[in-house]
Design an enzyme around this catalytic site. Structure first.
Site, PDB file in Angstrom:
ATOM      1  N   SER A 154      35.455  30.397  39.918  1.00 60.65           N
ATOM      2  CA  SER A 154      36.393  30.636  41.033  1.00 60.65           C
ATOM      3  C   SER A 154      36.232  31.761  41.648  1.00 60.65           C
ATOM      4  O   SER A 154      36.201  32.731  41.132  1.00 60.65           O
ATOM      5  CB  SER A 154      37.740  30.689  40.323  1.00 60.65           C
ATOM      6  N   HIS A 169      36.234  26.643  45.608  1.00 64.40           N
ATOM      7  CA  HIS A 169      35.012  26.129  45.303  1.00 64.40           C
ATOM      8  C   HIS A 169      34.551  25.398  46.414  1.00 64.40           C
ATOM      9  O   HIS A 169      35.093  24.109  46.745  1.00 64.40           O
ATOM     10  CB  HIS A 169      35.195  25.102  44.265  1.00 64.40           C
ATOM     11  N   HIS A 202      35.097  20.369  37.067  1.00 69.25           N
ATOM     12  CA  HIS A 202      36.235  20.475  35.928  1.00 69.25           C
ATOM     13  C   HIS A 202      36.551  19.214  35.309  1.00 69.25           C
ATOM     14  O   HIS A 202      37.118  18.589  36.164  1.00 69.25           O
ATOM     15  CB  HIS A 202      37.442  21.332  36.212  1.00 69.25           C
ATOM     16  N   TYR A 213      39.637  18.913  34.233  1.00 65.09           N
ATOM     17  CA  TYR A 213      40.923  18.808  34.878  1.00 65.09           C
ATOM     18  C   TYR A 213      41.032  17.935  36.068  1.00 65.09           C
ATOM     19  O   TYR A 213      42.012  17.499  36.659  1.00 65.09           O
ATOM     20  CB  TYR A 213      41.885  19.993  34.898  1.00 65.09           C
ATOM     21  N   GLU A 214      39.883  17.897  36.870  1.00 65.69           N
ATOM     22  CA  GLU A 214      39.972  17.151  38.151  1.00 65.69           C
ATOM     23  C   GLU A 214      39.812  15.767  37.783  1.00 65.69           C
ATOM     24  O   GLU A 214      39.782  15.056  38.832  1.00 65.69           O
ATOM     25  CB  GLU A 214      38.736  17.483  38.861  1.00 65.69           C
ATOM     26  N   ALA A 260      36.320  32.391  35.839  1.00 64.66           N
ATOM     27  CA  ALA A 260      37.396  33.426  35.747  1.00 64.66           C
ATOM     28  C   ALA A 260      38.323  32.905  34.497  1.00 64.66           C
ATOM     29  O   ALA A 260      38.259  31.795  34.149  1.00 64.66           O
ATOM     30  CB  ALA A 260      38.250  33.039  37.082  1.00 64.66           C
ATOM     31  N   MET A 303      39.266  27.113  31.718  1.00 65.14           N
ATOM     32  CA  MET A 303      39.234  25.515  31.975  1.00 65.14           C
ATOM     33  C   MET A 303      37.961  25.101  32.276  1.00 65.14           C
ATOM     34  O   MET A 303      37.790  23.811  32.794  1.00 65.14           O
ATOM     35  CB  MET A 303      40.471  25.160  32.973  1.00 65.14           C
ATOM     36  N   SER A 304      36.849  25.805  31.898  1.00 67.58           N
ATOM     37  CA  SER A 304      35.581  25.395  32.401  1.00 67.58           C
ATOM     38  C   SER A 304      34.464  25.741  30.937  1.00 67.58           C
ATOM     39  O   SER A 304      34.949  25.757  30.019  1.00 67.58           O
ATOM     40  CB  SER A 304      35.052  25.735  33.399  1.00 67.58           C
ATOM     41  N   ASN A 321      43.312  37.724  34.817  1.00 68.87           N
ATOM     42  CA  ASN A 321      44.770  37.615  34.579  1.00 68.87           C
ATOM     43  C   ASN A 321      44.848  37.834  33.037  1.00 68.87           C
ATOM     44  O   ASN A 321      43.887  37.662  32.440  1.00 68.87           O
ATOM     45  CB  ASN A 321      45.543  36.366  35.358  1.00 68.87           C
ATOM     46  N   HIS A 370      47.204  30.983  40.634  1.00 69.02           N
ATOM     47  CA  HIS A 370      45.775  30.893  40.993  1.00 69.02           C
ATOM     48  C   HIS A 370      45.336  31.758  42.049  1.00 69.02           C
ATOM     49  O   HIS A 370      44.412  32.451  42.157  1.00 69.02           O
ATOM     50  CB  HIS A 370      45.584  29.348  41.573  1.00 69.02           C
TER      51      HIS A 370
HETATM   52  N1  HPA Z   1      44.181  30.304  31.254  1.00 68.40           N
HETATM   53  C1  HPA Z   1      43.287  29.327  31.740  1.00 68.40           C
HETATM   54  N2  HPA Z   1      42.295  29.245  32.856  1.00 68.40           N
HETATM   55  C2  HPA Z   1      42.530  30.392  33.456  1.00 68.40           C
HETATM   56  C3  HPA Z   1      43.393  31.557  33.180  1.00 68.40           C
HETATM   57  C4  HPA Z   1      44.234  31.475  32.141  1.00 68.40           C
HETATM   58  O1  HPA Z   1      44.934  32.251  32.216  1.00 68.40           O
HETATM   59  N3  HPA Z   1      43.021  32.313  34.354  1.00 68.40           N
HETATM   60  C5  HPA Z   1      41.743  31.728  34.976  1.00 68.40           C
HETATM   61  N4  HPA Z   1      41.330  30.763  34.423  1.00 68.40           N
END
Ligand code: HPA
Length: 279
Positions: free
Chosen positions: A37, A68, A90, A92-93, A120, A218-219, A242, A254
């Site tokens: 990301s 993306h 991903h 999750y997609e 990220a 998540m990747s 974050n 996001h």
């Molecule tokens: N959790 C999961 N995936 C992420 C996060 C998070 O806090 N930040 C960026 N991708």
């Protein structure tokens, strides 16, 4: 039933995708890059570049998430021939792990022997701060999925591949040296991969800390399992975008992920573009 395959990808699909890519460029990539990301900007720094939209490549999935683009770039990064994915797939997609990691095997077919994966991630280690860059020393696959389920594709690797050095020590040392030369330090820690797309609950984050994780995302994990199966050496870099859920008294978004990656872009670009020729 004789066909017990749970992998929907035909074994020839990797080769067909690679053959198409090879028909579009004379560059033979040695290093693969998968950018997370907000980090796709690295693609703007390639020379002799050929851009191929994912939808043009036979059997390639198409990515849907915000931030993306979906293009494969083949070119040179500081002189080194590379293939770069701007945008990844991903789970999750809705893609299975074997589709998520499909491009890794295509890279192998193209001749890639080193892979740089970036993402990220949320900081679980309370010593981290948003904007830190973390070299991944190891991962925990909490997605419950593995791209190698189904009949083993023996031409890529063994049935039970070793994962004891999933993220190369040698490549990590090169990245640390490169960061030092540029006057900044890198964190090093364990990435825990989850399915998403909801962010974690504070209780899940406390559990992950106990499990030994420093950052969550998540990747990456499926791609790295597929890469190690075919003996590609991996360098993994997380941008701590974050603090993970429950650490600060604020919700996750996001937008924050994208804002932070924007802020560290220049350091990230320096690191990756200088380390790739050394790999
Ligand atoms: N959790 C999961 N995936 C992420 C996060 C998070 O806090 N930040 C960026 N991708």
């Amino acid at each position: 039933m004789t066909n017990q395959s749970t992998n929907p990808i035909h074994s020839q699909a990797y080769e067909e995708a690679a053959t198409y890519i090879t028909s579009r460029t004379s560059i033979k990539p040695e290093v693969g890059l998968i950018l997370g990301s907000g980090l796709g900007v690295l693609g703007d720094h390639l020379t002799d570049v050929t851009s191929i939209a994912y939808e043009q490549i036979p059997h390639f999935p198409v990515s849907t998430v915000e931030g993306h683009a979906g293009e494969l770039l083949i070119g040179r990064l500081n002189g080194r021939p590379v293939v770069l994915m701007r945008g990844r797939f991903h789970m999750y997609e809705g893609y299975g792990p074997e589709l998520t990691s499909f491009p890794v095997r295509v890279m192998r077919e193209l001749g890639v022997s080193k892979l740089v994966v970036t993402n990220a991630a949320g900081g679980i280690n309370t010593g981290y701060e948003p904007g830190d860059l973390m070299l991944i020393s190891d991962h925990i696959n909490l997605t419950g999925r593995n791209p190698l389920v189904g009949p083993n594709e023996a031409r890529f690797g063994d049935r039970f591949p070793d994962m004891s050095e999933a993220y190369s020590r040698k490549l990590r040392a090169l990245a640390h040296d490169t960061a030092k030369e540029n006057g900044f330090a890198l964190r090093e820690g364990v990435y825990i991969g989850v399915l998403g797309p909801s962010y974690e609950t504070p209780a899940e984050i406390r559990m992950m800390r106990i499990l030994g994780a420093d950052a969550v995302g998540m990747s990456t994990v499926a791609e790295v399992v597929a890469a190690r199966h075919c003996r590609i050496e991996v360098l993994g870099i997380s941008c701590i975008s974050n603090m993970a859920s429950g650490i600060l008294d604020q919700p996750l978004s996001h937008a924050e992920v994208i804002e932070t990656t924007e802020r560290v872009k220049s350091r990230f670009l320096k690191l990756v573009s200088e380390v790739v020729p050394k790999l």
